[in-house]
Design an enzyme around this catalytic site. Structure first.
Site, PDB file in Angstrom:
ATOM      1  N   ASP A 214       0.851  -1.201   0.000  1.00 30.93           N
ATOM      2  CA  ASP A 214       0.000   0.000   0.000  1.00 30.93           C
ATOM      3  C   ASP A 214       0.886   1.250   0.000  1.00 30.93           C
ATOM      4  O   ASP A 214       0.386   2.372  -0.120  1.00 30.93           O
ATOM      5  CB  ASP A 214      -1.008  -0.005   1.157  1.00 30.93           C
ATOM      6  N   SER A 215       2.217   1.044   0.055  1.00 28.66           N
ATOM      7  CA  SER A 215       3.150   2.156  -0.163  1.00 28.66           C
ATOM      8  C   SER A 215       2.950   2.751  -1.553  1.00 28.66           C
ATOM      9  O   SER A 215       3.484   3.826  -1.843  1.00 28.66           O
ATOM     10  CB  SER A 215       4.599   1.677   0.008  1.00 28.66           C
TER      11      SER A 215
ATOM     12  N   ASP B 180      -1.001  -6.278  -0.427  1.00 26.65           N
ATOM     13  CA  ASP B 180      -1.016  -5.613   0.883  1.00 26.65           C
ATOM     14  C   ASP B 180      -2.428  -5.085   1.153  1.00 26.65           C
ATOM     15  O   ASP B 180      -2.963  -4.311   0.341  1.00 26.65           O
ATOM     16  CB  ASP B 180      -0.024  -4.439   0.808  1.00 26.65           C
TER      17      ASP B 180
ATOM     18  N   GLU C 160       9.127  -3.917  10.730  1.00 20.55           N
ATOM     19  CA  GLU C 160       9.508  -2.620  10.169  1.00 20.55           C
ATOM     20  C   GLU C 160       9.979  -1.671  11.261  1.00 20.55           C
ATOM     21  O   GLU C 160       9.276  -1.466  12.265  1.00 20.55           O
ATOM     22  CB  GLU C 160       8.320  -2.016   9.397  1.00 20.55           C
TER      23      GLU C 160
HETATM   24  O1  KIV Z   1       3.536  -1.091   1.761  1.00 25.72           O
HETATM   25  C1  KIV Z   1       4.721  -1.478   1.799  1.00 25.72           C
HETATM   26  O2  KIV Z   1       5.498  -1.279   0.871  1.00 25.72           O
HETATM   27  C2  KIV Z   1       5.166  -2.172   2.995  1.00 25.72           C
HETATM   28  C3  KIV Z   1       6.623  -2.492   3.114  1.00 25.72           C
HETATM   29  C4  KIV Z   1       7.386  -1.275   3.431  1.00 25.72           C
HETATM   30  C5  KIV Z   1       6.884  -3.591   4.064  1.00 25.72           C
HETATM   31  O3  KIV Z   1       4.377  -2.454   3.862  1.00 25.72           O
END
Ligand code: KIV
Length: 269
Positions: A42-43, A81, A179
């Site tokens: 979700d990044s 995610d 994290e």
């Molecule tokens: O959303 C994401 O990219 C993440 C990673 C940083 C683990 O949760």
């Protein structure tokens, strides 16, 4: 093809690599490089969708990006995610959202930002055949509560992370992202679990590492202190785009080799 069972069995053996990807061309490159897992994180909210946090990201956005990634991936395990509030509000709805990632986007697994509220859900998802990657420590969907600060820095917080890690392993998670936690906490969690830990800002003793692909490529402005830039794609893109603008403005592009002429069309009236 790598499976979640292969990933599980890599704990304590081979270093696990995971990178995010949000589109087909990037996923194809990441997969061809032999990365074990691709996280459709979700990044994407910050990295590609122009939001200033992950909170606005929707189930449909993650699902559509996950489908693009799975279409371009031959080998890596693809993990979708689960975005903010897509899980945890209601069990049936949480399961339905996670299930859509497998049924409609061909994901291999889902990742949940975890807390005490996700232990039962992890158990239920695992029973239903939806592999779960748990995520503890800094969980950016909690930004309004925690900010983006390092987590697990007091004894109580560290113990809570260790306890939750054990609870999610017991509930059936196949791996755990840690994290932005102290390296000595991550080392103890890794030692305590049989499933692999995958660290981001969690030191070198985890079973694997994950980074946001934009940070690795050097694409974007804000790089977290624990990330490392391995390339300078931003400069390469700027150079290519400037080159295009200059060539159009100067009349250099398109050249004869970029155009075609049909003889019969010369004398229209
Ligand atoms: O959303 C994401 O990219 C993440 C990673 C940083 C683990 O949760």
């Amino acid at each position: 093809m790598t499976t979640v069972r292969d990933v599980r069995s890599m704990a304590g053996r081979d270093p696990i690599t995971m990178l995010t990807a949000y589109d087909a061309p990037t996923a194809a490159l990441v997969d061809a490089a032999g990365v074990d897992l691709i996280l459709v994180g979700d990044s994407m909210g910050n990295a590609t969708l122009g939001y200033d946090s992950t909170l606005p990201v929707t189930v449909d956005e993650v699902k559509s990006r996950t489908a693009a990634v799975t279409r371009a991936t031959n080998d890596a395990v693809v993990v979708a995610d689960m975005p903010f509030l897509s899980i945890g509000v209601d069990e049936a709805q949480s399961i339905e959202h996670c299930g859509r990632m497998l049924k409609e986007a061909d994901a291999d697994a889902v990742k949940l930002e975890c807390g005490p509220h996700t232990v039962e859900l992890t158990k239920r998802l695992a029973q239903l055949g939806i592999p779960v990657m748990a995520h503890l420590g800094l969980t950016p969907q909690q930004v309004k509560q925690t900010g983006y600060l390092r987590q697990g820095t007091s004894k109580e917080q560290a113990q809570e992370i260790l306890d939750l890690a054990r609870a999610h392993e017991e509930a059936g998670a196949f791996s755990l992202v840690l994290e932005h936690v102290p390296a000595n906490l991550a080392a103890q969690v890794t030692e305590a679990l049989t499933i692999p830990t995958i660290g981001i800002g969690a030191g070198g003793d985890c079973d694997g590492q994950v980074l946001v692909v934009n940070d690795v490529l050097g694409l974007g402005e804000r790089v977290p202190p624990f990330a490392k830039q391995f390339g300078d794609v931003q400069s390469a893109m700027e150079e290519a785009i400037d080159g295009y603008v200059d060539a159009v403005e100067s009349g250099e592009f398109p050249a004869d080799e970029h155009s075609h002429v049909e003889a019969d069309l010369d004398e229209l009236y």
